[in-house]
Scaffold this motif. Structure first.
Motif, PDB file in Angstrom:
ATOM      1  N   THR A 166      -6.715  -5.164   0.567  1.00 54.46           N
ATOM      2  CA  THR A 166      -7.930  -4.392   0.867  1.00 54.46           C
ATOM      3  C   THR A 166      -7.748  -3.435   2.028  1.00 54.46           C
ATOM      4  O   THR A 166      -8.611  -2.583   2.266  1.00 54.46           O
ATOM      5  CB  THR A 166      -9.101  -5.332   1.205  1.00 54.46           C
ATOM      6  N   LEU A 197     -16.161  -5.272   2.055  1.00 55.24           N
ATOM      7  CA  LEU A 197     -16.539  -5.506   0.665  1.00 55.24           C
ATOM      8  C   LEU A 197     -17.995  -5.934   0.496  1.00 55.24           C
ATOM      9  O   LEU A 197     -18.463  -6.093  -0.632  1.00 55.24           O
ATOM     10  CB  LEU A 197     -15.632  -6.579   0.052  1.00 55.24           C
ATOM     11  N   ALA A 257      -8.866  -2.692  -4.407  1.00 51.06           N
ATOM     12  CA  ALA A 257      -7.798  -2.960  -3.446  1.00 51.06           C
ATOM     13  C   ALA A 257      -6.494  -2.388  -3.977  1.00 51.06           C
ATOM     14  O   ALA A 257      -6.336  -2.167  -5.186  1.00 51.06           O
ATOM     15  CB  ALA A 257      -7.659  -4.469  -3.222  1.00 51.06           C
TER      16      ALA A 257
END
Length: 502
Positions: free
Chosen positions: A391, A396, A474
């Protein structure tokens, strides 16, 4: 070119139609664009040296081709740490990935040597009567938009090509001996950083969300780099009505007098906008009677083939963006419709692979950041989401919170799944999660088994009417060679699933 002419500094040479004869050019980076720059300038009498920090069999093979033609290539990190000591330089043309503080580029700037992108060089070398430029940038959706635009332009009978960050290098397209009518340019923030003169006929920033902030030094610098695409726009500066940053970039841009700001929206369009009304894509910008009427360009049915449940909102917005750029060039409405009907998504970009026992399988491995994944998730009502990877510190929470009501289940890849499991626990605690344990992925067989397990787990969570979506949010580098391998393995695993295909 005479000796006197060859001594003229590059910044004093007239352009369009820049003559590079006699220039001493250093090309930094030997990728696709670096090779194209060396090839095109060498053919026109420049003295070219290429440097690249890597030294691979592939690069050595490329080097041999150019060295036969008189280009010198130096491979290895030692050649990228400083300017070459054995020659003077007139110009540095850099690969877009090289950061401004890279020692060689910093030394060039300190020495007063111009540092240009391939795009800047192409714009200067292109003849005054060369192809029109229609430019697209943004964090997500660039490639889909420019390839849609290419299809529309070609259905208008124009010789057009997608180029830049996709397809041909810009310099090859701009100097093509047969001559294109129009270039559909996809430009990254890296390319734009090193570019001062674009002079697009029409230009667009699709969206701006957090990405490449370490390279640019922050969100504001990243946005400014995107906004450079508007500089010198001659007909229209297009923006996304839903993204206030894109509007601000238009307001701050130095465009040619008379160029218009034109918005695109998924809602009903206002004056000087393109939008959607009753299932139709309509134009209230590029027609004389725009104050009282709108031109129908296409329908949502014309885009239905782009997804198992029709085109998602992000694809509709991309289609409107492509239509707006084409209309700025004077393309008729019929060509917009025909180009969109004929358009097919490229590999790994929201690509519908199959419907098996009523479950759709979609490969959007290119969705390597949360904003791209969010757009992909909005395209279906019920989703089994395959996510995970590196990521790079992205947040997120907003992504998971927005997608919560669509999630039937989640299958997690990645060496470190904590960012996903934490966000899911906070915002979607009732959604079933299957974690694919990190396995030996240093060979192709191991990576294939990993994806096979992920697809099997997703298929057990899905029911008829659901979509299994690979949109990882990601990067792939923790377990796969690249995003393309990740998508290829997903497609291969889907192809082996049992069940009735429709």
């Amino acid at each position: 070119m005479t000796a006197a002419a060859s001594a003229v500094p590059v910044l004093q040479r007239p352009w369009p139609g820049l003559d590079v004869g006699g220039l001493r050019i250093l090309v930094t980076g030997f990728g696709v664009s670096g090779y194209a720059v060396a090839d095109q300038t060498m053919q026109r009498g420049a003295q070219v040296l290429v440097v690249d920090g890597s030294d691979t069999p592939e690069l050595r093979e490329r080097a041999q081709i150019l060295e036969v033609l008189g280009v010198e290539v130096r491979l290895g990190a030692e050649h990228t740490r400083a300017l070459p000591a054995d020659r003077e330089l007139d110009l540095v043309v850099t690969s877009p990935g090289w950061r401004p503080e890279q020692p060689l580029l910093a030394a060039a700037a300190a020495a007063g040597i111009p540092v240009w992108s391939e795009v800047e060089l192409a714009r200067r070398m292109q003849a005054a009567d060369g192809p029109a430029w229609l430019g697209v940038t943004g964090t997500n959706g660039k490639t889909t938009t420019v390839t849609m635009l290419e299809s529309i332009l070609q259905h208008a009978g124009l010789r057009a090509v997608a180029c830049g960050n996709v397809g041909l290098p810009v310099i090859e397209a701009a100097l093509d001996p047969e001559g294109f009518d129009v270039l559909a340019l996809e430009l990254s923030s890296f390319q734009l950083h090193w570019t001062e003169n674009l002079d697009c006929e029409a230009a667009l920033v699709l969206n701006v969300s957090a990405d490449h902030l370490d390279w640019h030094g922050g969100a504001e610098a990243y946005a400014r780099a995107k906004g450079r695409i508007y500089e010198g726009a001659r007909v229209a500066a297009l923006y996304n009505v839903a993204d206030e940053t894109t509007r601000r970039l238009v307001e701050d841009a130095d465009v040619v007098e008379g160029a218009r700001a034109v918005g695109i929206t998924l809602g009903s369009p206002g004056l000087s906008e393109l939008g959607v009304v009753d299932g139709m894509l309509v134009d209230r910008a590029f027609l004389a009677e725009r104050r009282t009427a709108a031109a129908e360009l296409a329908t949502l049915a014309d885009l239905a083939h782009l997804g198992p449940q029709g085109a998602g909102p992000h694809l509709v917005l991309d289609a409107l963006a492509a239509a707006a750029l084409a209309r700025a060039h004077g393309v008729p409405a019929r060509a917009v419709r025909d180009g969109l009907r004929a358009y097919r998504l490229g590999a790994h970009r929201a690509q519908h692979l199959a419907t098996i026992d009523g479950v759709g399988y979609v490969d959007d491995t290119k969705a390597t950041n949360p904003a791209a994944a969010a757009a992909s998730l909005r395209a279906a009502e019920r989703v089994v989401w395959i996510a995970g990877g590196d990521t790079k510190g992205a947040d997120l929470d907003e992504l998971v919170a927005a997608a919560r009501d669509r999630l039937v289940g989640v299958v997690l890849l990645g060496v470190d799944q904590t960012p996903f499991t934490s966000a899911l626990a906070r915002h979607a605690p009732d959604v079933p999660v299957r974690r694919i344990e990190p396995d030996q992925t240093d060979d192709g067989a191991g990576r294939s088994r990993l994806m096979e397990d992920a697809v099997h787990a997703a298929s057990t969570l899905a029911a008829a009417g659901d979509v299994v979506l690979l949109a990882p949010a990601a990067a792939s580098i923790d377990q796969f060679r690249d995003y393309a391998e990740r998508g290829d393995l997903f497609a291969a695993a889907v192809s082996r699933l049992p069940g009735e295909r429709s």
